[in-house]
Design an enzyme around this catalytic site. Sequence first.
Site, PDB file in Angstrom:
ATOM      1  N   THR A  45      -7.753   1.467   8.748  1.00 23.35           N
ATOM      2  CA  THR A  45      -7.789   2.240   7.507  1.00 23.35           C
ATOM      3  C   THR A  45      -9.033   1.912   6.678  1.00 23.35           C
ATOM      4  OG1 THR A  45      -6.700   2.419   5.359  1.00 23.35           O
ATOM      5  CG2 THR A  45      -6.300   0.412   6.559  1.00 23.35           C
ATOM      6  N   ASP A  46      -9.442   2.846   5.831  1.00 20.04           N
ATOM      7  CA  ASP A  46     -10.558   2.578   4.905  1.00 20.04           C
ATOM      8  C   ASP A  46     -10.138   1.612   3.799  1.00 20.04           C
ATOM      9  OD1 ASP A  46      -8.877   4.288   3.469  1.00 20.04           O
ATOM     10  OD2 ASP A  46     -10.453   5.658   2.834  1.00 20.04           O
ATOM     11  N   GLU A  47      -8.821   1.364   3.671  1.00 24.03           N
ATOM     12  CA  GLU A  47      -8.350   0.517   2.567  1.00 24.03           C
ATOM     13  C   GLU A  47      -8.814  -0.931   2.720  1.00 24.03           C
ATOM     14  OE1 GLU A  47      -4.317   1.366   1.302  1.00 24.03           O
ATOM     15  OE2 GLU A  47      -4.455   3.399   2.090  1.00 24.03           O
ATOM     16  N   TYR A  96      -0.706  -4.452   2.353  1.00 20.02           N
ATOM     17  CA  TYR A  96      -0.954  -3.555   3.496  1.00 20.02           C
ATOM     18  C   TYR A  96      -2.404  -3.670   3.964  1.00 20.02           C
ATOM     19  CZ  TYR A  96      -2.304   0.771   5.890  1.00 20.02           C
ATOM     20  OH  TYR A  96      -2.838   1.682   6.780  1.00 20.02           O
ATOM     21  N   LYS A 130      -4.056  -5.104   7.480  1.00 19.88           N
ATOM     22  CA  LYS A 130      -4.894  -4.295   8.379  1.00 19.88           C
ATOM     23  C   LYS A 130      -6.273  -4.956   8.542  1.00 19.88           C
ATOM     24  CE  LYS A 130      -4.117  -0.862  10.144  1.00 19.88           C
ATOM     25  NZ  LYS A 130      -3.472  -0.509  11.428  1.00 19.88           N
TER      26      LYS A 130
HETATM   27  P1  NAD Z   1       3.666   5.593  10.454  1.00 15.89           P
HETATM   28  O1  NAD Z   1       4.289   4.596   9.542  1.00 15.89           O
HETATM   29  O2  NAD Z   1       3.972   7.035  10.323  1.00 15.89           O
HETATM   30  O3  NAD Z   1       4.004   5.214  11.966  1.00 15.89           O
HETATM   31  C1  NAD Z   1       3.951   3.889  12.452  1.00 15.89           C
HETATM   32  C2  NAD Z   1       4.672   3.857  13.780  1.00 15.89           C
HETATM   33  O4  NAD Z   1       4.618   2.519  14.285  1.00 15.89           O
HETATM   34  C3  NAD Z   1       6.155   4.243  13.693  1.00 15.89           C
HETATM   35  O5  NAD Z   1       6.490   5.153  14.714  1.00 15.89           O
HETATM   36  C4  NAD Z   1       6.869   2.911  13.889  1.00 15.89           C
HETATM   37  O6  NAD Z   1       8.152   3.044  14.495  1.00 15.89           O
HETATM   38  C5  NAD Z   1       5.896   2.162  14.765  1.00 15.89           C
HETATM   39  N1  NAD Z   1       6.066   0.706  14.662  1.00 15.89           N
HETATM   40  C6  NAD Z   1       6.148  -0.014  13.506  1.00 15.89           C
HETATM   41  N2  NAD Z   1       6.352  -1.317  13.803  1.00 15.89           N
HETATM   42  C7  NAD Z   1       6.364  -1.411  15.155  1.00 15.89           C
HETATM   43  C8  NAD Z   1       6.523  -2.501  16.061  1.00 15.89           C
HETATM   44  N3  NAD Z   1       6.731  -3.755  15.619  1.00 15.89           N
HETATM   45  N4  NAD Z   1       6.484  -2.245  17.399  1.00 15.89           N
HETATM   46  C9  NAD Z   1       6.294  -0.988  17.851  1.00 15.89           C
HETATM   47  N5  NAD Z   1       6.156   0.079  17.048  1.00 15.89           N
HETATM   48  C10 NAD Z   1       6.180  -0.134  15.708  1.00 15.89           C
HETATM   49  O7  NAD Z   1       2.094   5.316  10.349  1.00 15.89           O
HETATM   50  P2  NAD Z   1       0.866   6.336  10.417  1.00 15.89           P
HETATM   51  O8  NAD Z   1       0.619   6.865   9.069  1.00 15.89           O
HETATM   52  O9  NAD Z   1       1.062   7.242  11.565  1.00 15.89           O
HETATM   53  O10 NAD Z   1      -0.302   5.305  10.753  1.00 15.89           O
HETATM   54  C11 NAD Z   1      -0.625   4.968  12.101  1.00 15.89           C
HETATM   55  C12 NAD Z   1      -1.787   3.996  12.101  1.00 15.89           C
HETATM   56  O11 NAD Z   1      -2.917   4.590  11.453  1.00 15.89           O
HETATM   57  C13 NAD Z   1      -1.492   2.697  11.338  1.00 15.89           C
HETATM   58  O12 NAD Z   1      -2.076   1.637  12.048  1.00 15.89           O
HETATM   59  C14 NAD Z   1      -2.169   2.894   9.986  1.00 15.89           C
HETATM   60  O13 NAD Z   1      -2.575   1.669   9.449  1.00 15.89           O
HETATM   61  C15 NAD Z   1      -3.360   3.747  10.390  1.00 15.89           C
HETATM   62  N6  NAD Z   1      -3.879   4.649   9.337  1.00 15.89           N
HETATM   63  C16 NAD Z   1      -3.041   5.489   8.663  1.00 15.89           C
HETATM   64  C17 NAD Z   1      -3.559   6.367   7.713  1.00 15.89           C
HETATM   65  C18 NAD Z   1      -2.683   7.350   6.968  1.00 15.89           C
HETATM   66  O14 NAD Z   1      -3.177   8.072   6.090  1.00 15.89           O
HETATM   67  N7  NAD Z   1      -1.421   7.479   7.305  1.00 15.89           N
HETATM   68  C19 NAD Z   1      -4.937   6.363   7.437  1.00 15.89           C
HETATM   69  C20 NAD Z   1      -5.765   5.477   8.153  1.00 15.89           C
HETATM   70  C21 NAD Z   1      -5.221   4.635   9.106  1.00 15.89           C
HETATM   71  P1  TYD Z   2      -0.078   7.051  -0.576  1.00 18.07           P
HETATM   72  O1  TYD Z   2       0.243   8.370   0.055  1.00 18.07           O
HETATM   73  O2  TYD Z   2       0.994   6.022  -0.674  1.00 18.07           O
HETATM   74  O3  TYD Z   2      -1.357   6.488   0.206  1.00 18.07           O
HETATM   75  P2  TYD Z   2      -2.299   5.206  -0.148  1.00 18.07           P
HETATM   76  O4  TYD Z   2      -1.715   4.446  -1.260  1.00 18.07           O
HETATM   77  O5  TYD Z   2      -2.289   4.438   1.125  1.00 18.07           O
HETATM   78  O6  TYD Z   2      -3.635   5.804  -0.486  1.00 18.07           O
HETATM   79  O7  TYD Z   2      -0.619   7.326  -2.044  1.00 18.07           O
HETATM   80  C1  TYD Z   2      -1.743   8.159  -2.276  1.00 18.07           C
HETATM   81  C2  TYD Z   2      -2.072   8.101  -3.751  1.00 18.07           C
HETATM   82  O8  TYD Z   2      -1.009   8.727  -4.478  1.00 18.07           O
HETATM   83  C3  TYD Z   2      -2.172   6.692  -4.302  1.00 18.07           C
HETATM   84  O9  TYD Z   2      -3.196   6.657  -5.290  1.00 18.07           O
HETATM   85  C4  TYD Z   2      -0.820   6.441  -4.950  1.00 18.07           C
HETATM   86  C5  TYD Z   2      -0.414   7.825  -5.411  1.00 18.07           C
HETATM   87  N1  TYD Z   2       1.041   8.110  -5.415  1.00 18.07           N
HETATM   88  C6  TYD Z   2       1.643   8.630  -6.556  1.00 18.07           C
HETATM   89  O10 TYD Z   2       1.008   8.849  -7.605  1.00 18.07           O
HETATM   90  N2  TYD Z   2       2.986   8.913  -6.506  1.00 18.07           N
HETATM   91  C7  TYD Z   2       3.723   8.683  -5.375  1.00 18.07           C
HETATM   92  O11 TYD Z   2       4.960   8.945  -5.391  1.00 18.07           O
HETATM   93  C8  TYD Z   2       3.083   8.168  -4.218  1.00 18.07           C
HETATM   94  C9  TYD Z   2       3.862   7.890  -2.963  1.00 18.07           C
HETATM   95  C10 TYD Z   2       1.726   7.890  -4.275  1.00 18.07           C
END
Ligand code: NAD
Ligand code: TYD
Length: 349
Positions: free
Chosen positions: A130-132, A155, A159
Amino acid sequence: MKKILVTGGAGFIGSHVVRLFANNYPDYFITNLDVLTYAGNLENITDLEALPNYEFVKGDITDEAFIDELFNSKNFDAVIHLAAESHVDRSILDPMSFVKTNVLGTGVLLNAAKKYWKNKEDKLFYHVSTDEVYGSLGETGFFTEETPYDPRSPYSASKASSDHLVKAYHHTYGLPIVISNCSNNYGSHQFPEKLLPLMINNILHSKPLPVYGKGENVRDWLWVEDHARAIDVIFHTGINGETYNVGGFNEWKNIDIVHLLCNIMDKKLNRVEGESAALITYVKDRAGHDMRYAIDATKLERELGWKPSLQFEEGLDKTIDWYLANDEWISRITSGSYKQYYDQQYTKR
Ligand code: NAD
Ligand code: TYD
């Protein structure tokens, strides 16, 4: 046949990644490993069950003996690692589960790859991050691949730790790796605790729309299928040991995005203008809330030729339509153990 282990493929991004790889590469065999936490849902990938080059395995990446046996028996050529705990608010409530899954789990996978990949040249460990990890920006500037790590939530710290472990296995043991750091994704099948699906679902059901703080925090939004395409491109043409930033060049203040959703949904739901926006409720800010994320994805574009394909308005429209057509999916995914957390966090404020 190339054998690829995808972890977390029942989750949001992972389900799009396994779909793309299993459909586009019939000469690859995809093993989708997922422990099915609250965020993992086999319903996300029912369309893949009949494919001859795909299997689902239920298991935990932190279970060393299980992962060892899996690598021993499957002879993987590559890993695309997405399994993680992924929600910042949950990491604030329960940091240790993030340390366990994201740090320990990544370590367990890396160790198995190191142990079983004797001939490393044609192997690849692809870590999705993630960019975070770069921290929080002020009003200007972008995260590049050279930006120093400065994670600020449990989080992002977990990461960042996993990214460092991946790089350490590359430098110390010669493990072939690539890492991508992506901005906020949106699209179908995202668990309705993240901003966009939460707001869409709450607008649909006329529930309060909890905006943290003043709603001025900025995120850079990317359509999830564009992220899956970026992973495809990086997997096939990325340089061993390199990091690639992935982003949409698409920054939005939270409050502006919530208003945009309200306006679009007023029209789709035949509501009078302003009816959905009346649900906006400013709530207590998230602890340590990062102000702004913005990705400079020019390395990926310049070196590997990837660009986002969809305009945000088009992606948002598709996304809203998907959630409106799949209200049952939301009801089912939120009716289990998540229900209590959801009620406590979002609907009783
Ligand atoms: P998500 O929470 O939707 O899915 C995570 C998946 O991992 C789930 O299916 C869960 O069951 C599985 N999982 C969790 N713990 C596990 C374990 N111990 N063993 C096996 N499986 C396990 O997450 P996402 O949003 O799809 O993110 C996927 C990846 O991309 C993550 O690594 C996250 O850090 C990264 N990422 C997400 C975003 C975003 O915007 N969602 C952005 C950048 C990077
Ligand atoms: P989120 O989807 O949790 O992603 P991340 O925190 O990883 O960027 O949140 C996106 C942005 O929206 C973040 O600035 C927090 C804000 N947010 C709200 O204002 N209300 C909400 O209910 C949620 C879930 C997030």
